[in-house]
Design an enzyme around this catalytic site. Structure first.
Site, PDB file in Angstrom:
ATOM      1  N   HIS A  93      -7.464  -2.311   9.124  1.00  0.00           N
ATOM      2  CA  HIS A  93      -8.746  -2.944   8.839  1.00  0.00           C
ATOM      3  C   HIS A  93      -9.514  -3.104  10.150  1.00  0.00           C
ATOM      4  O   HIS A  93      -9.933  -4.213  10.499  1.00  0.00           O
ATOM      5  CB  HIS A  93      -8.534  -4.307   8.177  1.00  0.00           C
ATOM      6  CG  HIS A  93      -7.774  -4.246   6.900  1.00  0.00           C
ATOM      7  ND1 HIS A  93      -7.274  -5.382   6.281  1.00  0.00           N
ATOM      8  CD2 HIS A  93      -7.417  -3.204   6.112  1.00  0.00           C
ATOM      9  CE1 HIS A  93      -6.642  -5.029   5.165  1.00  0.00           C
ATOM     10  NE2 HIS A  93      -6.708  -3.720   5.049  1.00  0.00           N
TER      11      HIS A  93
ATOM     12  N   GLU B 249       0.813  -1.217   0.000  1.00  0.00           N
ATOM     13  CA  GLU B 249       0.000   0.000   0.000  1.00  0.00           C
ATOM     14  C   GLU B 249       0.848   1.270   0.000  1.00  0.00           C
ATOM     15  O   GLU B 249       0.339   2.363   0.267  1.00  0.00           O
ATOM     16  CB  GLU B 249      -0.904   0.008   1.246  1.00  0.00           C
ATOM     17  CG  GLU B 249      -1.746  -1.225   1.427  1.00  0.00           C
ATOM     18  CD  GLU B 249      -2.941  -1.287   0.499  1.00  0.00           C
ATOM     19  OE1 GLU B 249      -2.975  -0.528  -0.494  1.00  0.00           O
ATOM     20  OE2 GLU B 249      -3.837  -2.098   0.760  1.00  0.00           O
TER      21      GLU B 249
ATOM     22  N   HIS C 136      -2.885   3.003   8.141  1.00  0.00           N
ATOM     23  CA  HIS C 136      -3.936   2.264   7.442  1.00  0.00           C
ATOM     24  C   HIS C 136      -4.199   0.964   8.186  1.00  0.00           C
ATOM     25  O   HIS C 136      -3.254   0.260   8.559  1.00  0.00           O
ATOM     26  CB  HIS C 136      -3.519   1.960   6.007  1.00  0.00           C
ATOM     27  CG  HIS C 136      -4.398   0.947   5.326  1.00  0.00           C
ATOM     28  ND1 HIS C 136      -5.763   1.105   5.219  1.00  0.00           N
ATOM     29  CD2 HIS C 136      -4.108  -0.241   4.737  1.00  0.00           C
ATOM     30  CE1 HIS C 136      -6.276   0.056   4.585  1.00  0.00           C
ATOM     31  NE2 HIS C 136      -5.287  -0.771   4.290  1.00  0.00           N
TER      32      HIS C 136
ATOM     33  N   HIS D 129     -12.668  -2.458   2.188  1.00  0.00           N
ATOM     34  CA  HIS D 129     -11.248  -2.555   2.525  1.00  0.00           C
ATOM     35  C   HIS D 129     -10.976  -2.221   3.992  1.00  0.00           C
ATOM     36  O   HIS D 129     -10.624  -3.111   4.762  1.00  0.00           O
ATOM     37  CB  HIS D 129     -10.467  -1.619   1.591  1.00  0.00           C
ATOM     38  CG  HIS D 129      -8.993  -1.796   1.629  1.00  0.00           C
ATOM     39  ND1 HIS D 129      -8.174  -1.469   0.564  1.00  0.00           N
ATOM     40  CD2 HIS D 129      -8.154  -2.235   2.600  1.00  0.00           C
ATOM     41  CE1 HIS D 129      -6.913  -1.723   0.872  1.00  0.00           C
ATOM     42  NE2 HIS D 129      -6.875  -2.179   2.103  1.00  0.00           N
TER      43      HIS D 129
ATOM     44  N   TYR E  67      -7.284  25.721  19.103  1.00  0.00           N
ATOM     45  CA  TYR E  67      -6.271  25.273  20.054  1.00  0.00           C
ATOM     46  C   TYR E  67      -5.291  24.324  19.384  1.00  0.00           C
ATOM     47  O   TYR E  67      -5.626  23.615  18.443  1.00  0.00           O
ATOM     48  CB  TYR E  67      -6.905  24.596  21.272  1.00  0.00           C
ATOM     49  CG  TYR E  67      -7.628  23.308  20.994  1.00  0.00           C
ATOM     50  CD1 TYR E  67      -8.962  23.299  20.633  1.00  0.00           C
ATOM     51  CD2 TYR E  67      -6.969  22.075  21.094  1.00  0.00           C
ATOM     52  CE1 TYR E  67      -9.641  22.121  20.381  1.00  0.00           C
ATOM     53  CE2 TYR E  67      -7.638  20.886  20.839  1.00  0.00           C
ATOM     54  CZ  TYR E  67      -8.971  20.919  20.481  1.00  0.00           C
ATOM     55  OH  TYR E  67      -9.633  19.757  20.229  1.00  0.00           O
TER      56      TYR E  67
ATOM     57  N   TYR F 272     -20.248  15.164  17.420  1.00  0.00           N
ATOM     58  CA  TYR F 272     -19.395  16.327  17.169  1.00  0.00           C
ATOM     59  C   TYR F 272     -17.925  15.974  16.951  1.00  0.00           C
ATOM     60  O   TYR F 272     -17.182  16.735  16.316  1.00  0.00           O
ATOM     61  CB  TYR F 272     -19.536  17.344  18.298  1.00  0.00           C
ATOM     62  CG  TYR F 272     -18.844  16.971  19.592  1.00  0.00           C
ATOM     63  CD1 TYR F 272     -17.505  17.321  19.813  1.00  0.00           C
ATOM     64  CD2 TYR F 272     -19.522  16.280  20.592  1.00  0.00           C
ATOM     65  CE1 TYR F 272     -16.867  16.986  20.992  1.00  0.00           C
ATOM     66  CE2 TYR F 272     -18.885  15.937  21.773  1.00  0.00           C
ATOM     67  CZ  TYR F 272     -17.567  16.294  21.968  1.00  0.00           C
ATOM     68  OH  TYR F 272     -16.924  15.948  23.136  1.00  0.00           O
TER      69      TYR F 272
END
Length: 230
Positions: free
Chosen positions: A99, A78, A97, A160, A213, A118
């Site tokens: 799964h 990847e 990355h 994926h 911030y 939020y």
């Protein structure tokens, strides 16, 4: 100048990061990958080695164009996704990355994560978008991922998993964990009739608060001009 170097200390941080994904239950086997930007390319986890077996010398240093240094292992398949983030998103210096379970469930159902909570704003956006499916390791997948990241610092990859970015490795790891938590909540909300979403105005207030911030000023710079309301 990149905050990470092609040295033992930075390599050890990458090892600890991928092991942390396993410890947190965010990935299993050798399916996840982690990288950090360096002055001359990136450090990235190798393909086919379990995180528990990784040593700093196993971490691969390579250019952003795919050329590995001499005497290196084969990088993660990847690697293009990581390199293209660094090429196209200045300021980001870490990519994770994995799964993780609930993020992958939503990705397999082709569902993005909307403004149900939020904390979506921690990605600098109104949602965690879904990148269309493409074969793992392909340039098409990297292109789809990069397009999704135009509006967010994290995304789901259809059929994926998920990908999270950060201004440093700690930030990228925290965001990956948050994506999984938000995915779990969305999965649960869908099971009981679907979430009641926050309005654009409510999310605007949160995005402004998040930008006031710490490193959130960097996040604001990266996402301005690519906001979903533009």
């Amino acid at each position: 100048m990149a905050i990470y170097q092609n040295d033992q200390a930075s390599r050890q941080q990458v090892v600890e990061a991928i092991q942390s994904l396993v410890d947190q239950g965010l990935t299993t086997g050798s399916s996840g990958n982690v990288s950090v930007l360096t002055n001359k390319g990136m450090l990235i986890t190798p393909t086919g080695i379990l995180p528990k077996d990784l040593e700093p010398e196993h971490i691969v240093h390579m250019s952003l164009d795919g050329e590995t240094d001499t005497d290196q292992l084969t990088p993660s398949s990847e690697w293009r996704m990581h390199a293209d983030v660094y090429k196209n998103k200045p300021g980001l210096e870490a990519v994770v990355h994995c799964h993780s379970n609930y993020a992958t469930i939503l990705a397999c159902a082709h569902k993005s994560i909307p403004a149900q909570h939020y904390m979506i704003a921690a990605t600098g956006s109104y949602e965690i978008p879904l990148a269309p499916y493409a074969t793992f390791g392909s340039q098409e997948l990297s292109d789809a991922n990069l397009s999704a990241l135009q509006t967010s610092m994290a995304c789901l990859l259809a059929n994926h998993g998920q990908l999270a970015t950060g201004f440093n490795l700690e930030g990228a790891l925290k965001l990956a964990a948050l994506v999984e938590e938000l995915a779990h909540w969305h999965w649960g909300a869908l099971a009981i009739g679907g979430p009641k979403l926050l309005s654009k105005e409510q999310m605007d207030d949160v995005l402004v608060a998040f930008a006031s911030y710490g490193q959130q000023e960097k996040r604001k710079d990266l996402t301005d001009g690519n906001r979903l309301d533009k």
